[in-house]
Design an enzyme around this catalytic site. Sequence first.
Site, PDB file in Angstrom:
ATOM      1  CG  HIS A  64     -12.358  -6.456   6.133  1.00 33.03           C
ATOM      2  ND1 HIS A  64     -11.724  -7.401   7.200  1.00 33.03           N
ATOM      3  CD2 HIS A  64     -12.020  -6.893   4.958  1.00 33.03           C
ATOM      4  CE1 HIS A  64     -10.747  -8.077   6.473  1.00 33.03           C
ATOM      5  NE2 HIS A  64     -11.009  -7.576   5.359  1.00 33.03           N
ATOM      6  CD  GLU A  97      -1.552  -2.362   1.396  1.00 32.82           C
ATOM      7  OE1 GLU A  97      -0.456  -2.478   2.071  1.00 32.82           O
ATOM      8  OE2 GLU A  97      -2.188  -3.474   1.256  1.00 32.82           O
TER       9      GLU A  97
END
Lengths: 377, 339
Positions: free
Chosen positions: B143, B74
Site C-alpha cells: 500500500h 486491474e
Amino acid sequence: MAHEDSELLPGETPVRFLDQDGRALDETRYPMPPLSELQAAYRALVVARRINEQCSALVRQGRLAVYPSSHGQEACEVAAALPLAERDWLFPTYRDAVAVIGRGVPPAEAMVLLQGDWHSGYDPREHGVAPQATPLATQLLHAAGFAHAAKLRGEDTVVVAMCGDGATSEGDFHEALNLAAVFGLAVVFLVQNNGFAISVPLSRQTAAASLAHKAIGYGMPGVRVDGNDAAALLAVMHAAVDRARAGGGPTLVEAHTYRIQAHTNADDDTRYRDRAEVQEWVARDPLIRLRSYLRVCDALSAAAEDEITAEAEAVAAELRDALQAEHVPDPEDLFRHVYAERTPRLEEQWAMLADELARDAESEHAESEHAEHEEAR
Amino acid sequence: MTLTHEAPATTAATVESLTLAGAVNHALADALAADPSVVVFGEDVGVLGGVFRVTDGLAARFGEARVFDTPLAESGIVGAAVGMAMNGMRPVVELQFDAFAYPAFEQVVSHVAKMGNRTRGALRMSMVIRIPYGGGIGGVEHHCDSSEAYYAHTPGLTVIAPSTPQDAYSMLRAAIESPDPVVFLEHKKLYWAKGPVDSVRRVGLGRAVVAREGTDATLVAYGASVLTALEAAEVAAAEGRSLQVVDIRSLAPLDDATIEAAVRSTGRAVVIAEAPGSVSVAAELAARIGERCFEYLEAPVRRVTGFDVPFAPPKLERYYLPDVDRILDAVDSLNWDDR
Ligand SMILES: Cc1ncc(C[n+]2csc(CCOP(=O)(O)OP(=O)(O)O)c2C)c(N)n1
Ligand SMILES: [Mg+2]
C-alpha cells in the site's frame, strides 16, 4: 443477467454441417447459410490459402521476417470477418493476417509488421480492424472496452475478438470474458483451438471438458463448432453476431481446427507432434470440404473456379510486388508518433541521430568521390 | 498544512480551499461536465466514492453510465480503457493502490504506451490512469510503493506527480485533455493537505516549477518529498543558508530547461525522492543535472532517496523515508569549504 444453464452449455458435439466429402449432415441447431454466402466464403478461402502460401514463400526468400501461418485454419479466418458489417470491428492476433485482409485491409499493408517496416501498417479506423496483437489475450480486453464505448453511446456495433487455445489460459482472457458478460457487451469471442500453443498441447492449458464450457462460468453461451467447416462456422458466427447486435451480450465460440504449418517458420514442429496427426488434419482440409459441397450443389462451375484462382493469383502477385520493392523506412519515424507532439528530449535525440546520418552520408559521398577519382587515374 | 506554489489566493470566485483529494474530485467533476466522452471507472469508485473518497458524489451526479465500478480486474480496467479510447472515449481509470496496479502492467506498457506509436497516431490513447501512491501514512505492505520509475521509464507515457491541490486540479484537467496517455500519481500523504485551488488556472503538463526561491543550493523533488524539501529549506534558512526548491511535477517528460536554469543559478543540487534510489527517477535527474550543468556545479549532485529495500513496515517507515535531517546532511556535504 441470469441464464438457464442449458442455454449456456455447448452441445454434446461441435456444430457441423458438412462431412469431409462435402455431404450435408443432419445438423438442426442452426440454419444452413444460403448458397450465395457459401460461394463467397469459398472464394475467400481460396484467396486465404493463397495468401498463406505466398507469405510462407516470402519468408523463405527473406522478404518477411516471420509469418505465423493460418494454413488449415482458413475457415475460421473467413468466418471471423464475413459476418461483420462495415461499422463493426475485428480484434485479431498475429495469426490472423488473413482475417485482417478479409476486412478489406490491402495485403501489403497487412504485411508491414512482419516485413519489419513498422509495428502495424494499416489505419484501424479505415477498416474497423485493431492492430494485430502479439501479447496473448490482451486484445480481448480492448474488444470489450471498444464494445462498452459503443454501448454507452447507444450504437449497435459488434466486435469480434480472436484468440488461440493457449491464450485462454491468460488472465486477460478471463478478465475480458467476465467484463463483457457483466456489462452485457456486444463481443463475440472466437477461439481457434488448433490444439497447440507453439509446442504445448491443449491438455496443458485446460482440464475443462472443452474451452466452450468456460462460457457458463461467465454467464454467457459457449458454442463448439467444427473449425474446418466453413458453413457451420458462418452459421454459428452469424447467430452470435446477431445476438450481440440485438443486445443479447457476448458469446464464446470455440472452433476445433488444426495448424498445418509449424507455429512460425522459426519453429520445428517435428519435436512435438506426429506427422501422422498432421496428415489426418490435412485430410480434413476446409477448402476441399466446402468445394465438394458446392460442387454437389452444382454451385461451383469450372469457370467460377478459374475466376477464383485468378483472383487468388492476383492477390499473391500484389503481395509479391509490394514486398519485392525495396523499402527504406524513415529513421525519423522512430520519433514521430511516441507522443502527439515531440518532446524536447525526443527533438534532441532525433537531432543527434540526424547529425550522425548526415556525417555518414558525407563520408560515403567523399568515399565514392575518392573511388571515382581513383578509377579516373 | 496549506500548500501552494502560488501567491496567496485572490478573492476571485473561482478560488476555493481544497484538499488534494478534493481538488482531484473537482477536476474529475469539471471534466465530466465539460466533455461527454469522459468516463470514470475502477474499483469502488461508484457508490463508495473510492477508498480515498476521491470520486465521492460523482456517480450520483453523472450517473452510472459515466462513473462506474468494474469487476476486480486491474488489467481488465486498463485494457478496457484502451478499447474505449480506441472508440472515442476519454477514460479516467483509478487503480486502487500503487502495488495493485501491477496486474495491469502489461496493458500499460504494451498497449497504453505504444498504441499511438504503433498506429502512427491513428489510435491515440487519450486516457488517464490515476494511482494513489507512496508511503508515510502507516500503510502495510503493498500500500506504500513509489512505482513511478516503471512508468517514467516507458516511452509514450506522460507521468505526473503533483504536490499541491492547485497542480492536482490543473494538471489532471490537462491530463484528461491530453491526446497522450497520462499516469497520474497522487501521493496518499498529500490527500488531506489543503491549499487554494483556482479552477480557471491552467498548468500545462511537462513543466517543473520553482516552489521556493533560494541562492545557495537547489533541492529537486516531487510528490510528498516537496513538502520535506520545503521544510528543510525553512530550517536551513534559520541557519543562514538559502535553499531553492524545484517541484518537478512532471516525471515524464522532465522539464530539463527549468531544472537546468535552477541548478545553474545555485551551483549545487540535491535530488530527493522516497522511491528506492537505484535506477530511479532521482537517478535520472541526477544524471541529467550532471550532464547539463557540469561546469556550473560546485559539488557532485547528491541524492536523498528511499533505501534499496522493499518499502518499510509502518513502525520502520520513519527510518526509510527521506527526512529533513537527511536532506540537510546532504546539503552540508556539498563542498562549502572554499566559499
Ligand atoms: C503474453 C504472451 N506470452 C507469451 C507469448 C509468446 N507466444 C506467442 S504465440 C504463443 C502460443 C499461443 O498459442 P495459441 O493461443 O494457441 O495461439 P496459436 O499460436 O496456436 O494460434 C506464445 C506462447 C506471447 N506472445 N504473449
Ligand atoms: Mg493454438
